[in-house]
Design an enzyme around this catalytic site. Structure first.
Site, PDB file in Angstrom:
ATOM      1  CE  LYS A 257      -4.093  -1.974   2.348  1.00  0.00           C
ATOM      2  NZ  LYS A 257      -4.991  -1.691   3.553  1.00  0.00           N
TER       3      LYS A 257
ATOM      4  CE  LYS B  73      -5.466  -8.786  -1.434  1.00  0.00           C
ATOM      5  NZ  LYS B  73      -5.292  -8.329  -0.078  1.00  0.00           N
TER       6      LYS B  73
ATOM      7  CE  LYS C  17     -13.346  -4.312   1.078  1.00  0.00           C
ATOM      8  NZ  LYS C  17     -13.479  -3.650   2.668  1.00  0.00           N
TER       9      LYS C  17
HETATM   10  P1  TYM Z   1     -10.367  -6.058   4.544  1.00  0.00           P
HETATM   11  O1  TYM Z   1     -11.443  -4.943   4.836  1.00  0.00           O
HETATM   12  O2  TYM Z   1      -9.351  -5.724   3.824  1.00  0.00           O
HETATM   13  O3  TYM Z   1     -11.058  -7.309   4.396  1.00  0.00           O
HETATM   14  C1  TYM Z   1     -11.820  -7.925   5.338  1.00  0.00           C
HETATM   15  C2  TYM Z   1     -12.092  -9.683   5.206  1.00  0.00           C
HETATM   16  O4  TYM Z   1     -12.083  -9.993   3.797  1.00  0.00           O
HETATM   17  C3  TYM Z   1     -10.665 -10.818   3.645  1.00  0.00           C
HETATM   18  N1  TYM Z   1     -10.484 -10.763   2.116  1.00  0.00           N
HETATM   19  C4  TYM Z   1     -10.299 -11.583   1.237  1.00  0.00           C
HETATM   20  N2  TYM Z   1     -10.354 -13.036   1.618  1.00  0.00           N
HETATM   21  C5  TYM Z   1     -10.304 -13.899   0.369  1.00  0.00           C
HETATM   22  N3  TYM Z   1      -9.870 -13.583  -0.991  1.00  0.00           N
HETATM   23  C6  TYM Z   1      -9.660 -12.030  -1.054  1.00  0.00           C
HETATM   24  N4  TYM Z   1      -9.573 -11.529  -2.374  1.00  0.00           N
HETATM   25  C7  TYM Z   1      -9.990 -11.299   0.179  1.00  0.00           C
HETATM   26  N5  TYM Z   1      -9.853  -9.799   0.259  1.00  0.00           N
HETATM   27  C8  TYM Z   1     -10.185  -9.428   1.426  1.00  0.00           C
HETATM   28  C9  TYM Z   1      -9.614 -10.265   4.614  1.00  0.00           C
HETATM   29  O5  TYM Z   1      -8.524 -11.400   4.608  1.00  0.00           O
HETATM   30  C10 TYM Z   1     -10.623 -10.073   5.697  1.00  0.00           C
HETATM   31  O6  TYM Z   1     -10.420 -11.060   6.707  1.00  0.00           O
HETATM   32  N6  TYM Z   1      -7.299  -5.773   8.482  1.00  0.00           N
HETATM   33  C11 TYM Z   1      -8.408  -6.647   8.261  1.00  0.00           C
HETATM   34  C12 TYM Z   1      -9.773  -5.910   8.917  1.00  0.00           C
HETATM   35  C13 TYM Z   1      -9.498  -5.869  10.466  1.00  0.00           C
HETATM   36  C14 TYM Z   1      -9.427  -7.194  11.172  1.00  0.00           C
HETATM   37  C15 TYM Z   1      -9.386  -6.663  12.565  1.00  0.00           C
HETATM   38  C16 TYM Z   1      -9.801  -8.353  10.856  1.00  0.00           C
HETATM   39  C17 TYM Z   1      -9.395  -4.933  11.311  1.00  0.00           C
HETATM   40  N7  TYM Z   1      -9.252  -5.466  12.640  1.00  0.00           N
HETATM   41  C18 TYM Z   1      -9.364  -7.626  13.629  1.00  0.00           C
HETATM   42  C19 TYM Z   1      -9.758  -9.291  12.100  1.00  0.00           C
HETATM   43  C20 TYM Z   1      -9.501  -8.790  13.266  1.00  0.00           C
HETATM   44  C21 TYM Z   1      -8.850  -6.171   6.651  1.00  0.00           C
HETATM   45  O7  TYM Z   1      -7.917  -6.205   6.010  1.00  0.00           O
HETATM   46  O8  TYM Z   1      -9.985  -6.189   6.328  1.00  0.00           O
END
Ligand code: TYM
Length: 336
Positions: free
Chosen positions: A113, A199, A202
């Protein structure tokens, strides 16, 4: 003994896509009756990259509504907004002070990022994993169901726990609990529709690269029609030379509810002209009930607000208790 605790979250940045659903939320729904669950909308994380203040609040509510629409059941789970509980920010500061800088500089997501931000990389982006650790540790979570891309952040969280307990707790009385990542094999890494080696994300500038949970049937049809494939006839899983084929078959497997063996047998002699309409229909049908429920939740804002209020009350009580324990372990004075 009570149930083990689960915590997870999603950022309110734009629409949720099939990766978020299949990698994370679907798994939360499937396991929720076995655990005591806390699911937050991580809006503080959403401002670690440039964001739009005019849409942040609405995006936050939309994600909470999507949690309900995907099947989060309030009999087993609590839904809340991260920024509504100030303990998340406060614990982040405390953990910052015991986290070595080079641990954060090594994070793959930060590096990826940061390249995109050029010279404007904020401190928040570097600190993102410490805030995530605070989210998890405040609730003394046992399990954290996430997609594969979050594995490194979970490892960092575990390193922070070990360091904190080692420095500030008695060996037989740890202050922070060591959480475990819960990453399922299928769906843990859903790939882009336009490049099977990347991957689904968003932040990909191309809308054609992902299917959003709220896409219309026409949008889904168009995206699958135009997605990248290969010239080989007969569709197979796990061929490293055919990443798009593996990804699209996995989507079909997860969205149809069939087993891998069933899908492998069904598709082994198919060409793309036959498979794409099948995947399209399966995707539209799988998302339809969720889309209908989403609309119903969004039509009743009062209900959604009450869900978030109840969730916050329950979550805040636990979060504040952990925060007090951490502050006591660090030696802070107590206000009189
Ligand atoms: P975020 O919003 O980027 O993603 C949310 C969840 O979606 C999963 N994910 C995917 N899984 C499979 N294939 C993909 N292409 C894909 N893209 C996204 C992510 O692994 C995630 O589980 N940092 C976290 C948010 C967060 C969080 C936490 C998670 C903040 N605090 C505490 C667990 C516990 C995140 O990237 O969210």
């Amino acid at each position: 003994m009570g149930k083990q605790r689960v915590l997870s979250g999603v950022q309110p940045t734009g629409n949720l896509h099939l990766g978020n659903y299949l990698g994370a939320i679907r798994n939360w729904v499937e396991i929720q009756d076995q655990y005591d669950n806390y699911f937050c909308v991580v809006d503080l994380h959403a401002i670690t990259v440039p964001h739009n203040p005019a849409t942040l609040a609405a995006d936050t509510y939309n994600i909470a509504a999507l949690y309900l629409a995907c099947g989060i059941d309030l009999n087993h789970s609590n839904i809340f907004v991260q920024s509504h509980i100030s303990a998340h920010s406060e614990l982040t500061w405390l953990l910052n002070c015991i986290t070595p800088l080079n641990w954060l500089q090594d994070m793959i997501q930060f590096k990826e990022k940061a390249v995109k931000q050029g010279e404007n990389v904020g401190v928040g982006l570097l600190d993102y994993p410490v805030l995530m650790a605070a989210d998890i540790l405040l609730y003394q979570a046992d399990q954290v169901p996430v997609g594969e891309d979050q594995k490194q952040h979970l490892e960092l969280t575990r390193d922070i726990v070990n360091r904190f307990n080692h420095q500030f707790a008695q060996p037989d009385q740890p202050v922070l609990k060591l959480p475990a990542p819960l990453i399922r094999k299928e769906g843990a890494r859903v790939m882009s529709l336009t490049d099977g080696t990347r991957k689904m994300s968003k932040s990909d500038p191309s809308e054609l690269s992902r299917i959003n949970l709220l896409d219309t049937p026409e949008q889904i049809t168009n995206k699958i029609k135009r997605c990248k494939t290969d010239p080989v006839r007969g569709l197979t899983f796990d061929d490293p030379e055919r990443p798009e084929c593996n990804n699209l078959l996995t989507l079909y497997l997860l969205l149809s509810g069939k087993t891998k063996a069933e899908v492998a047998a069904e598709c082994q002699d198919m060409g793309w002209g036959q498979f794409k309409p099948l995947l399209t229909e399966t995707t539209i049908n799988a998302l339809k009930p969720m889309q209908e429920k989403y609309q119903a939740v969004m039509d009743d804002k009062g209900y959604l607000e009450s869900v978030l209020r109840d969730g916050r009350e329950k979550a805040e009580a636990i979060a504040n208790q952990t925060l007090s324990q951490v502050k006591a372990a660090l030696g802070f004075s107590v206000p009189v």
